[in-house]
Design a protein around this motif. Structure first.
Motif, PDB file in Angstrom:
ATOM      1  N   ARG A   1       0.839  -1.214   0.000  1.00 57.85           N
ATOM      2  CA  ARG A   1       0.000   0.000   0.000  1.00 57.85           C
ATOM      3  C   ARG A   1       0.872   1.263   0.000  1.00 57.85           C
ATOM      4  O   ARG A   1       0.504   2.271  -0.594  1.00 57.85           O
TER       5      ARG A   1
ATOM      6  N   ALA B   1       2.090   1.694  -3.473  1.00 62.67           N
ATOM      7  CA  ALA B   1       0.994   2.189  -4.312  1.00 62.67           C
ATOM      8  C   ALA B   1       0.674   3.648  -4.021  1.00 62.67           C
ATOM      9  O   ALA B   1       0.000   4.298  -4.807  1.00 62.67           O
TER      10      ALA B   1
ATOM     11  N   LEU C   1      -1.054   4.550  -1.377  1.00 63.56           N
ATOM     12  CA  LEU C   1      -2.355   4.606  -0.706  1.00 63.56           C
ATOM     13  C   LEU C   1      -2.192   4.933   0.777  1.00 63.56           C
ATOM     14  O   LEU C   1      -3.138   5.356   1.436  1.00 63.56           O
TER      15      LEU C   1
ATOM     16  N   PRO D   1      -1.076   7.817  -4.970  1.00 60.18           N
ATOM     17  CA  PRO D   1      -1.360   6.803  -5.976  1.00 60.18           C
ATOM     18  C   PRO D   1      -1.307   7.364  -7.394  1.00 60.18           C
ATOM     19  O   PRO D   1      -1.558   8.552  -7.602  1.00 60.18           O
ATOM     20  N   GLY D   2      -0.976   6.511  -8.334  1.00 63.21           N
ATOM     21  CA  GLY D   2      -0.926   6.931  -9.724  1.00 63.21           C
ATOM     22  C   GLY D   2      -0.972   5.733 -10.649  1.00 63.21           C
ATOM     23  O   GLY D   2      -0.720   4.602 -10.221  1.00 63.21           O
ATOM     24  N   SER D   3      -1.269   5.989 -11.909  1.00 60.22           N
ATOM     25  CA  SER D   3      -1.466   4.871 -12.841  1.00 60.22           C
ATOM     26  C   SER D   3      -0.147   4.217 -13.235  1.00 60.22           C
ATOM     27  O   SER D   3      -0.140   3.180 -13.890  1.00 60.22           O
TER      28      SER D   3
ATOM     29  N   ARG E   1       1.680   2.863 -11.138  1.00 57.73           N
ATOM     30  CA  ARG E   1       1.743   1.700 -10.254  1.00 57.73           C
ATOM     31  C   ARG E   1       0.341   1.097 -10.138  1.00 57.73           C
ATOM     32  O   ARG E   1      -0.392   1.349  -9.204  1.00 57.73           O
TER      33      ARG E   1
ATOM     34  N   MET F   1      -2.598  -1.482  -9.419  1.00 57.23           N
ATOM     35  CA  MET F   1      -2.703  -2.397  -8.274  1.00 57.23           C
ATOM     36  C   MET F   1      -3.808  -3.427  -8.503  1.00 57.23           C
ATOM     37  O   MET F   1      -4.886  -3.102  -8.982  1.00 57.23           O
TER      38      MET F   1
ATOM     39  N   PHE G   1      -6.010  -6.025  -6.292  1.00 57.07           N
ATOM     40  CA  PHE G   1      -6.373  -6.339  -4.911  1.00 57.07           C
ATOM     41  C   PHE G   1      -6.863  -7.784  -4.805  1.00 57.07           C
ATOM     42  O   PHE G   1      -7.298  -8.377  -5.788  1.00 57.07           O
TER      43      PHE G   1
ATOM     44  N   GLY H   1      -9.785   2.593 -16.741  1.00 56.11           N
ATOM     45  CA  GLY H   1      -8.516   3.260 -16.432  1.00 56.11           C
ATOM     46  C   GLY H   1      -8.136   4.250 -17.529  1.00 56.11           C
ATOM     47  O   GLY H   1      -7.710   5.370 -17.268  1.00 56.11           O
TER      48      GLY H   1
ATOM     49  N   ARG I   1      -7.489  -4.891 -16.943  1.00 51.36           N
ATOM     50  CA  ARG I   1      -7.757  -3.467 -16.722  1.00 51.36           C
ATOM     51  C   ARG I   1      -6.478  -2.735 -16.338  1.00 51.36           C
ATOM     52  O   ARG I   1      -6.188  -1.642 -16.823  1.00 51.36           O
ATOM     53  N   THR I   2      -5.698  -3.365 -15.445  1.00 52.52           N
ATOM     54  CA  THR I   2      -4.450  -2.734 -15.025  1.00 52.52           C
ATOM     55  C   THR I   2      -3.459  -2.673 -16.182  1.00 52.52           C
ATOM     56  O   THR I   2      -2.830  -1.646 -16.418  1.00 52.52           O
TER      57      THR I   2
ATOM     58  N   SER J   1      -3.995   0.050 -18.670  1.00 52.42           N
ATOM     59  CA  SER J   1      -3.553   1.380 -18.249  1.00 52.42           C
ATOM     60  C   SER J   1      -2.052   1.554 -18.386  1.00 52.42           C
ATOM     61  O   SER J   1      -1.529   2.615 -18.071  1.00 52.42           O
TER      62      SER J   1
END
Lengths: 306, 298
Positions: free
Chosen positions: B91, B94, B96, B114-116, B118, B120, B122, B140, B187-188, B191
């Motif tokens: 975290r 990331a 967070l 946080p930023g795209s 990195r 994440m 879950f 994203g 999805r990640t 991005s």
């Protein structure tokens, strides 16, 4: 020999065949623990009617739903037709139907219903418009919550009808005080229920949004808001019932038309059949509002409906 | 590094269901024919990272002086028992949570939130339940302001990469756990992060699905060579997937050992029967049990 057969039966013929084709010998246990026949256990007796938190068969549910309306209606009919009560106090269904027809042909029914619906629409519409942004903001930002929750918490426990005299002094006898009453009576509950819904948005969903490059603003409008949309519709469905009561209260006190006003007039002339007719109209319209909001939910939030 | 994107995927094990990516159709994204990956190099560095939580019973040191790094195209795992602060560590990377002391840098830039870059993953499949699978993967890119046509193509591409093209119009609630996690990965990846952070991504899956997903993840990594930092309590999983493992011991979370896993990168489940694999696994298990094993390469 019974036990192994029972076990095989329990495994199902397919399992047996699969086992054989793969060259595995199906297990036919002889140990006592396996061979216990399924005796009538001491456990719970099966029931359909008393199933806890579970569905019942469709025909049964339909039948019970029909009974739910039919039985009270039949009792009413029966009591009225047996002349147990003076029909001035308890008109028969037929008399009420005739009263309805009379109100319709005189044009009162349409006028009064339209007047009441208009007040609810404007009053509740304004409350909805105000409560969505405030409720979401209170749920999303602890700062806004601290700022507004105490005052709303107190004000919402002041019974809206208690404000009627004040509203009449401030706003006169026209539409304004009635709309204001409906607004006041629903806006705070709307806000608090929407706020609660926002608190249940999973934090991980917001964090995911941030790690996908989202800003706070985007998380608020593109994640939190759509997530709570079903809750907002549900909140409206519950609280519109309150506004439907409040409009009648307002009309009972002072109005020139509306279903509440019609009831007061009917009382003056001892027309209980008209009172009954108005009550039925109120019930039917309320139920229709409920159904239409359920329909809206099904149409717009398929993901949240089972 | 980018050239590796073009390497053909070798399909090694029959993976369950038609939905699985046995063959990844386009080796290179159609929108990026010459630039396979926007971040040809990446360097994540964690320096003297310390995290202290203030509880009612007083301050609790969750992470103490953590130093580690991840390089371009690496698959690095952090293993530790529960309470070792490994999720806290991820975290922090990331963005967070904020560290008490120390810092993390990605390509020399200090992480402040946080930023795209990195992305994440879950453990709880964090799909947006009101969006179709396709819209989830596009989201994203939408947040980053990519136009509708381009993000549709990108999302379709990555849905194909994870083998879920057929489910593009489904809602998340119609998918199984493993499929949901594959959507989250797509999805990640869509991005285009510099590094993908994974927090026990397969922890909630049943054993069979977990094994399938591990193989899937390894294949995906071999194909894309996206840099990955993954947290897990499963030593077996860590040895199977990664090139390098940081072993984290608890109370407070400190790095006990850095282990280089010298196993071929195209592993399949059969490698679990190899002596070398078992040595790594047992060695790391011993470290977590509090024993030091001189036999372990470090």
């Amino acid at each position: 020999m019974q036990a192994p057969i029972a076990v095989l039966w329990m495994m199902g013929a397919n399992t047996f065949q699969v086992c054989c084709t793969f060259g595995l010998t199906p297990v036919t246990p002889t140990s006592p623990s396996f061979s216990t026949a399924p005796t009538a256990s001491q456990g719970m007796k099966p029931s359909v009617f008393w199933r806890l938190a579970d569905d019942i068969p469709k025909p049964m549910s339909t039948a019970l739903m029909v009974l739910s309306i039919a039985v009270p209606f039949a009792i009413w009919w029966l009591v009225a037709s047996l002349d147990l009560v003076n029909d001035k106090f308890l008109p028969s269904p037929l008399q009420v139907a005739q009263a309805l027809g009379r109100l319709w042909t005189d044009g009162f029914l349409l006028d009064d219903t339209a007047a009441s619906i208009m007040r609810v629409t404007v009053g509740f519409g304004l409350a909805a418009l105000v409560s969505v942004p405030i409720g979401i903001a209170m749920g999303a930002f602890a700062s806004v919550r601290s700022l507004l929750e105490p005052i709303i918490g107190v004000v919402r426990y002041m019974p809206p009808p208690a404000f009627i005299p004040l509203l009449i002094i401030y706003l006169g006898l026209g539409e304004a005080p009635k709309i204001a009453l409906i607004f006041m009576g629903t806006v705070f509950f709307n806000i608090l229920m929407i706020m609660d819904a926002v608190k249940f948005v999973p934090k991980a969903l917001l964090e995911t949004t941030y790690t996908l490059g989202g800003q706070r603003r985007q998380a608020l409008f593109q994640v939190i808001t759509p997530y709570v949309l079903p809750n907002i519709i549900d909140t409206f469905r519950i609280n519109i019932a309150t506004s439907w009561s409040l409009v009648v209260v307002a009309e009972l006190v002072a109005a020139e038309n509306g279903l509440g006003k019609r009831i007061v007039l009917a009382q003056k002339f001892f027309n209980t059949d008209e009172i009954f007719a108005c009550l039925i109209i109120l019930g039917v319209i309320g139920f229709a509002l409920d159904l239409s909001l359920r329909g809206l939910m099904k149409a717009t939030c398929k993901w949240a409906v089972n | 590094m980018g050239g590796e994107l073009g390497r053909p995927l070798v399909c090694r094990i029959g993976l369950v269901g038609s939905a699985h990516p046995t063959v990844l159709a386009h080796p290179i994204h159609p929108l990026h024919p010459s630039t396979p990956y926007p971040h040809p190099t990446m360097h994540l560095e964690i320096n003297n990272l310390t995290k202290q939580f203030d509880t009612r019973q007083g301050p609790v040191l969750a992470l103490d002086d953590i130093n580690m790094h991840v390089e371009t195209g690496e698959f690095v795992c952090v293993v530790g028992a529960s309470g070792s602060g490994k999720s806290t560590l991820l975290r922090l990377v990331a963005g967070l949570d904020m560290p008490t002391a120390g810092e993390m840098t990605v390509d020399g830039q200090v992480v402040t939130g946080p930023g795209s870059d990195r992305g994440m993953i879950f453990q709880s499949y964090t799909l947006y339940p009101w969006m179709s699978v396709q819209k989830n993967v596009e989201f994203g890119l939408k947040l980053q302001g990519v136009g509708p046509r381009e993000r549709r193509e990108m999302a379709s591409y990555y849905l194909n990469v994870v083998g879920l093209t057929k489910f593009a119009r489904s809602l998340p609630k119609q998918l199984s756990g493993g499929m949901k996690q594959r959507v989250a990965i797509a999805r990640t990846l869509a991005s285009r992060p510099k590094i993908m952070l994974m927090d026990e991504p397969f922890g909630a899956l049943d054993v069979q699905t977990k094994e399938t997903m591990q193989q899937f993840m390894l294949d995906l990594w071999n194909r894309t060579r996206v840099s990955i930092l993954m947290i897990t309590h499963d030593v077996d999983e860590a040895v199977f997937l990664s090139q390098r493992i940081y072993v984290l011991t608890a109370h407070p979370g400190t790095i006990q050992r850095e282990v280089f896993v010298n196993l071929p990168s195209d592993r399949t489940y059969t490698i679990r029967r190899d002596r070398a694999f078992q040595d790594y696994r047992e060695g790391i298990m011993d470290l977590l049990r509090g024993k030091t094993t001189p036999a372990l390469v470090s």
